[in-house]
Write an enzyme that holds these catalytic residues in place. Structure first.
Site, PDB file in Angstrom:
ATOM      1  CD  GLU A  41      54.173  79.349  40.427  1.00 53.07           C
ATOM      2  OE1 GLU A  41      53.314  79.025  41.267  1.00 53.07           O
ATOM      3  OE2 GLU A  41      54.382  80.531  40.082  1.00 53.07           O
ATOM      4  CG  ASP A  45      51.970  72.609  40.368  1.00 53.49           C
ATOM      5  OD1 ASP A  45      52.224  72.338  41.555  1.00 53.49           O
ATOM      6  OD2 ASP A  45      50.855  72.415  39.856  1.00 53.49           O
ATOM      7  CG  ASP A 114      54.988  80.378  43.834  1.00 53.13           C
ATOM      8  OD1 ASP A 114      54.429  79.298  44.117  1.00 53.13           O
ATOM      9  OD2 ASP A 114      54.455  81.487  44.024  1.00 53.13           O
ATOM     10  CD  GLU A 117      55.252  74.425  42.372  1.00 50.62           C
ATOM     11  OE1 GLU A 117      54.616  73.500  42.910  1.00 50.62           O
ATOM     12  OE2 GLU A 117      54.736  75.527  42.065  1.00 50.62           O
TER      13      GLU A 117
END
EC number: 3.1.26.3
Length: 228
Positions: A41, A45, A114, A117
Site C-alpha cells: 500500500e 500510494d 488501501d 493502492e
C-alpha cells in the site's frame, strides 16, 4: 483460489506473473500483523500519485500548480479510490480476519482504498512501471476525462447543488447518523439523501463538514455516471 484470482485479474486488466504478490496485496492486517498489504500500500500510494500527477500535467498544459494539486487530490482521495475498487469488484477478494469480516470490512471505504493502492504496488513490482501506469490509467480514464481545473476548484457540496439545480432536481439533505469516539478524535457518519432518485450515500469523516463533503462527492459521482 487460483480460479478466483484469475477472475480478479481479468477485472483488473492485468495478469500477475507472481501470484504471491497479488495474494499479499489482498491480505488485510487483521489476518497477519507481519504479512499483509501495508508495505505494498505504501508503494502503491506513491506510484498512484506519480501516475496521476504526470497524467494531469500532460492533459492540462495551461493549468496552474494549484489547479493541478486540487485535481490530483480529487482523484487520489480515499472515496475515489474506494469507488474504483468497487467498480473492479475488489471487496469480494479481500482476505480479512474474522472480526473485520463480520463487521463488513470488505465494504469499508478505507479498506477498499488501501487495497487498491496495494494492488498498484504489487503490479509495479510484478510488471514494472510502464505496464502499471497503463493499467492504472485505464482504471481512472473516465474520471480523468471528466475532471477539469474549474470543477476541482469547487467543493463537492457546491458542485452537487449546481448539478441538481441545473436539472431542476430537489436539493440534497444531510444527516449525521452516528458519532464515534471522543473529541478531538471523533468520527462522523453522514448520509446524503437525494429524493428525486431515491438514493442515499453514506460517508465518514473526522468532522461533520468533511463527512458531508465526502457524501456529496459520492452522490455526484453516482449521478454523473447515471445521467451524464
Amino acid at each position: 483460489m487460483n480460479g478466483d484470482l484469475n477472475r480478479l485479474m481479468a477485472r483488473l486488466g492485468y495478469q500477475f506473473q507472481d501470484l504471491s504478490l497479488l495474494e499479499l496485496a489482498l491480505t488485510h492486517r487483521s489476518v497477519s500483523r507481519h504479512r499483509n498489504y501495508e508495505r505494498l500500500e505504501f508503494l502503491g500510494d506513491a506510484q498512484l500519485g506519480q501516475i496521476i500527477s504526470v497524467a494531469l500535467f500532460e492533459q492540462f498544459p495551461e493549468a496552474a500548480e494549484g489547479q493541478l494539486t486540487r485535481m490530483r487530490a480529487s482523484l487520489v482521495r480515499g472515496q475515489t479510490l474506494a469507488l474504483v475498487a468497487r467498480e473492479l469488484g475488489l471487496g469480494e477478494y479481500l482476505v480479512l480476519g474474522g472480526g473485520e469480516l463480520k463487521s463488513g470490512g470488505f465494504r469499508r471505504d478505507s479498506i477498499l482504498a488501501d487495497a487498491l493502492e496495494s494492488i498498484i504496488g504489487a503490479m509495479l513490482l510484478d510488471g514494472g512501471e510502464p505496464r502499471c501506469r497503463e493499467v492504472v490509467l485505464a482504471w481512472f480514464a473516465p474520471r480523468l476525462d471528466a475532471i477539469s481545473p474549474q470543477s476541482a476548484q469547487k467543493d463537492a457540496k457546491t458542485r452537487l447543488q449546481e448539478w441538481l439545480q441545473a436539472r431542476k432536481f430537489e436539493l440534497p439533505t444531510y444527516e449525521v447518523t452516528q458519532v464515534e469516539g471522543l473529541a478531538p478524535k471523533q468520527t462522523f457518519d453522514v448520509q446524503c439523501s437525494l429524493d428525486n432518485v431515491q438514493q442515499i450515500f453514506i460517508a465518514q469523516g473526522a468532522s461533520r463538514r468533511k463527512a458531508e463533503q465526502e457524501a456529496a462527492s459520492l452522490a455526484l459521482e453516482w449521478l454523473e455516471q447515471q445521467y451524464d
